[in-house]
Design a protein around this motif. Structure first.
Motif, PDB file in Angstrom:
ATOM      1  N   UNK A  84       0.825  -1.206   0.000  1.00 44.15           N
ATOM      2  CA  UNK A  84       0.000   0.000   0.000  1.00 44.15           C
ATOM      3  C   UNK A  84       0.860   1.258   0.000  1.00 44.15           C
ATOM      4  N   UNK A  85       1.998   1.210   0.663  1.00 45.06           N
ATOM      5  CA  UNK A  85       2.877   2.377   0.760  1.00 45.06           C
ATOM      6  C   UNK A  85       3.627   2.625  -0.548  1.00 45.06           C
ATOM      7  N   UNK A  86       3.751   1.613  -1.387  1.00 45.91           N
ATOM      8  CA  UNK A  86       4.476   1.772  -2.644  1.00 45.91           C
ATOM      9  C   UNK A  86       5.962   1.623  -2.425  1.00 45.91           C
ATOM     10  N   UNK A  87       6.725   1.837  -3.498  1.00 51.60           N
ATOM     11  CA  UNK A  87       8.174   1.674  -3.375  1.00 51.60           C
ATOM     12  C   UNK A  87       8.777   2.735  -2.467  1.00 51.60           C
ATOM     13  N   UNK A  88       9.833   2.373  -1.829  1.00 55.02           N
ATOM     14  CA  UNK A  88      10.520   3.312  -0.930  1.00 55.02           C
ATOM     15  C   UNK A  88      11.176   4.399  -1.766  1.00 55.02           C
ATOM     16  N   UNK A  89      11.197   5.631  -1.267  1.00 50.26           N
ATOM     17  CA  UNK A  89      11.839   6.705  -2.021  1.00 50.26           C
ATOM     18  C   UNK A  89      13.347   6.454  -2.120  1.00 50.26           C
ATOM     19  N   UNK A  90      13.911   6.941  -3.226  1.00 53.31           N
ATOM     20  CA  UNK A  90      15.351   6.776  -3.438  1.00 53.31           C
ATOM     21  C   UNK A  90      16.101   7.649  -2.446  1.00 53.31           C
ATOM     22  N   UNK A  91      17.258   7.183  -2.002  1.00 52.70           N
ATOM     23  CA  UNK A  91      18.039   8.002  -1.050  1.00 52.70           C
ATOM     24  C   UNK A  91      18.514   9.266  -1.766  1.00 52.70           C
ATOM     25  N   UNK A  92      18.706  10.352  -1.007  1.00 56.58           N
ATOM     26  CA  UNK A  92      19.153  11.603  -1.644  1.00 56.58           C
ATOM     27  C   UNK A  92      20.544  11.435  -2.249  1.00 56.58           C
ATOM     28  N   UNK A  93      20.749  12.170  -3.353  1.00 54.33           N
ATOM     29  CA  UNK A  93      22.057  12.134  -4.019  1.00 54.33           C
ATOM     30  C   UNK A  93      23.059  12.899  -3.193  1.00 54.33           C
ATOM     31  N   UNK A  94      24.318  12.441  -3.261  1.00 54.90           N
ATOM     32  CA  UNK A  94      25.346  13.195  -2.508  1.00 54.90           C
ATOM     33  C   UNK A  94      25.522  14.590  -3.119  1.00 54.90           C
ATOM     34  N   UNK A  95      25.860  15.560  -2.297  1.00 58.84           N
ATOM     35  CA  UNK A  95      26.015  16.929  -2.824  1.00 58.84           C
ATOM     36  C   UNK A  95      27.161  16.992  -3.838  1.00 58.84           C
TER      37      UNK A  95
END
Length: 121
Positions: free
Chosen positions: A108-119
């Motif tokens: 129900x929650x769907x796929x997990x969000x992608x981790x943030x890109x490194x700066x």
């Protein structure tokens, strides 16, 4: 799942629902004891202890035998193992249900969000 007679399971858990009976069972699983020696451990009459022993015996959790004037009691480890097996099987059913609920919540929650890109420098 291993099938255990419902009446037998009811008798086990009724017998084990009382703290005095659980204590008696612990004692007689360690060593065979007379009912009169068991009674000395409790602030109740010998008759009351005999009734507790009777409940445990009817549930198959202990056995009694007469030796002269004494009634000796001994815990039945195989019956205790059967009761423990029943609890293990019930736990497995609940763990499976919880796993299915977790799967439904994840779907129900769907796929997990992608981790943030490194700066970027």
């Amino acid at each position: 799942m291993h099938q255990i007679d419902d009446d037998r399971a009811d008798a086990w858990f009724h017998a084990l629902s009382d703290r005095t009976r659980r204590d008696i069972l612990r004692r007689v699983l360690v060593t065979e004891q007379s009912v009169s020696s068991l009674a000395r451990n409790y602030s109740m009459s010998l008759t009351a202890v005999q009734k507790h022993v009777g409940v445990l015996e009817r549930a198959g959790l202990l056995t009694r035998r007469r030796t002269g004037r004494e009634t000796l009691t001994r815990g039945d480890a195989s019956t205790v193992r059967s009761a423990a097996q029943l609890l293990t099987e019930l736990e497995a059913v609940w763990r499976e249900r919880i796993a299915r609920i977790d799967d439904l919540l994840d779907a129900e929650a769907g796929p997990a969000p992608a981790p943030p890109s490194p700066p970027k420098d």
